[in-house]
Design a protein around this motif. Sequence first.
Motif, PDB file in Angstrom:
ATOM      1  N   ALA A  75       0.854  -1.184   0.000  1.00  0.00           N
ATOM      2  CA  ALA A  75       0.000   0.000   0.000  1.00  0.00           C
ATOM      3  C   ALA A  75       0.892   1.237   0.000  1.00  0.00           C
ATOM      4  CB  ALA A  75      -0.906   0.000   1.226  1.00  0.00           C
ATOM      5  N   PRO A  76       0.376   2.362  -0.477  1.00  0.00           N
ATOM      6  CA  PRO A  76       1.184   3.596  -0.511  1.00  0.00           C
ATOM      7  C   PRO A  76       1.739   3.936   0.867  1.00  0.00           C
ATOM      8  CG  PRO A  76      -0.812   3.882  -1.782  1.00  0.00           C
ATOM      9  CD  PRO A  76      -0.947   2.560  -1.068  1.00  0.00           C
ATOM     10  N   GLY A  77       3.034   4.182   0.904  1.00  0.00           N
ATOM     11  CA  GLY A  77       3.671   4.574   2.150  1.00  0.00           C
ATOM     12  C   GLY A  77       3.936   3.446   3.123  1.00  0.00           C
ATOM     13  N   GLU A  89      -8.675  -1.593   4.156  1.00  0.00           N
ATOM     14  CA  GLU A  89      -7.250  -1.750   4.442  1.00  0.00           C
ATOM     15  C   GLU A  89      -6.579  -2.816   3.585  1.00  0.00           C
ATOM     16  OE1 GLU A  89      -9.788  -1.787   6.644  1.00  0.00           O
ATOM     17  OE2 GLU A  89      -9.444  -3.258   8.257  1.00  0.00           O
ATOM     18  N   ASP A  90      -7.351  -3.537   2.787  1.00  0.00           N
ATOM     19  CA  ASP A  90      -6.774  -4.481   1.827  1.00  0.00           C
ATOM     20  C   ASP A  90      -6.338  -3.781   0.537  1.00  0.00           C
ATOM     21  OD1 ASP A  90      -9.309  -6.793   2.824  1.00  0.00           O
ATOM     22  OD2 ASP A  90      -7.191  -6.820   3.421  1.00  0.00           O
ATOM     23  N   TYR A 134      -1.045  -5.734  -5.559  1.00  0.00           N
ATOM     24  CA  TYR A 134      -0.774  -7.126  -5.216  1.00  0.00           C
ATOM     25  C   TYR A 134       0.184  -7.718  -6.243  1.00  0.00           C
ATOM     26  CZ  TYR A 134      -4.304  -7.186  -1.570  1.00  0.00           C
ATOM     27  OH  TYR A 134      -5.007  -6.938  -0.418  1.00  0.00           O
ATOM     28  N   TYR A 135       1.208  -8.388  -5.730  1.00  0.00           N
ATOM     29  CA  TYR A 135       2.228  -8.999  -6.557  1.00  0.00           C
ATOM     30  C   TYR A 135       2.292 -10.499  -6.280  1.00  0.00           C
ATOM     31  CZ  TYR A 135       4.040  -4.186  -6.691  1.00  0.00           C
ATOM     32  OH  TYR A 135       4.189  -2.828  -6.837  1.00  0.00           O
ATOM     33  N   VAL A 146      -5.609  -3.447  -6.368  1.00  0.00           N
ATOM     34  CA  VAL A 146      -6.867  -3.786  -5.712  1.00  0.00           C
ATOM     35  C   VAL A 146      -7.279  -2.589  -4.869  1.00  0.00           C
ATOM     36  CG1 VAL A 146      -7.992  -5.249  -3.997  1.00  0.00           C
ATOM     37  CG2 VAL A 146      -6.437  -6.259  -5.677  1.00  0.00           C
ATOM     38  N   THR A 147      -8.473  -2.089  -5.120  1.00  0.00           N
ATOM     39  CA  THR A 147      -8.986  -0.952  -4.362  1.00  0.00           C
ATOM     40  C   THR A 147     -10.324  -1.335  -3.752  1.00  0.00           C
ATOM     41  OG1 THR A 147      -7.902   0.610  -5.867  1.00  0.00           O
ATOM     42  CG2 THR A 147      -9.659   1.465  -4.459  1.00  0.00           C
ATOM     43  N   VAL A 148     -10.406  -1.211  -2.445  1.00  0.00           N
ATOM     44  CA  VAL A 148     -11.636  -1.532  -1.721  1.00  0.00           C
ATOM     45  C   VAL A 148     -12.203  -0.228  -1.183  1.00  0.00           C
ATOM     46  CG1 VAL A 148     -12.703  -2.933   0.075  1.00  0.00           C
ATOM     47  CG2 VAL A 148     -10.639  -3.756  -1.097  1.00  0.00           C
TER      48      VAL A 148
END
Length: 127
Positions: free
Chosen positions: A40-42, A89-90, A94-95, A123-125
Amino acid sequence: QLQLVESGGGLVQPGGSLRLSCAASGFTLNYYTIGWFRQAPGKEREGVSCISSSGGSTNSADSVKGRFAISRDNAKNTVYLQMNSLKPEDTAVYYCAAIRTYYSSYCTRTASSYGYWGQGTQVTVSS
């Protein structure tokens, strides 16, 4: 040329599901342990799940246990990550990654152990 390609990412509402695929080309996955990671960013890259070359051993992070399931279809040269009950938070890229192994039950979520990586799928929730 050894290549891993992830697919299946996208935008989903909280509580929804996605299935990610990791397809290999240029080599057979039969002798490789596969891991799914996310970033995730950061934040640092996190080991989400891994599956041994035989498929008999898996390991998942506590944050996804009971919600995510990793599986493989060696005949299709593909590994999957089924993600259910998704949470904001997911959200991450994804790799999938592969490591050649001679131990059919070997499974690790340590990123530095892996030598081959895909380009990732977002993936964006979010509602």
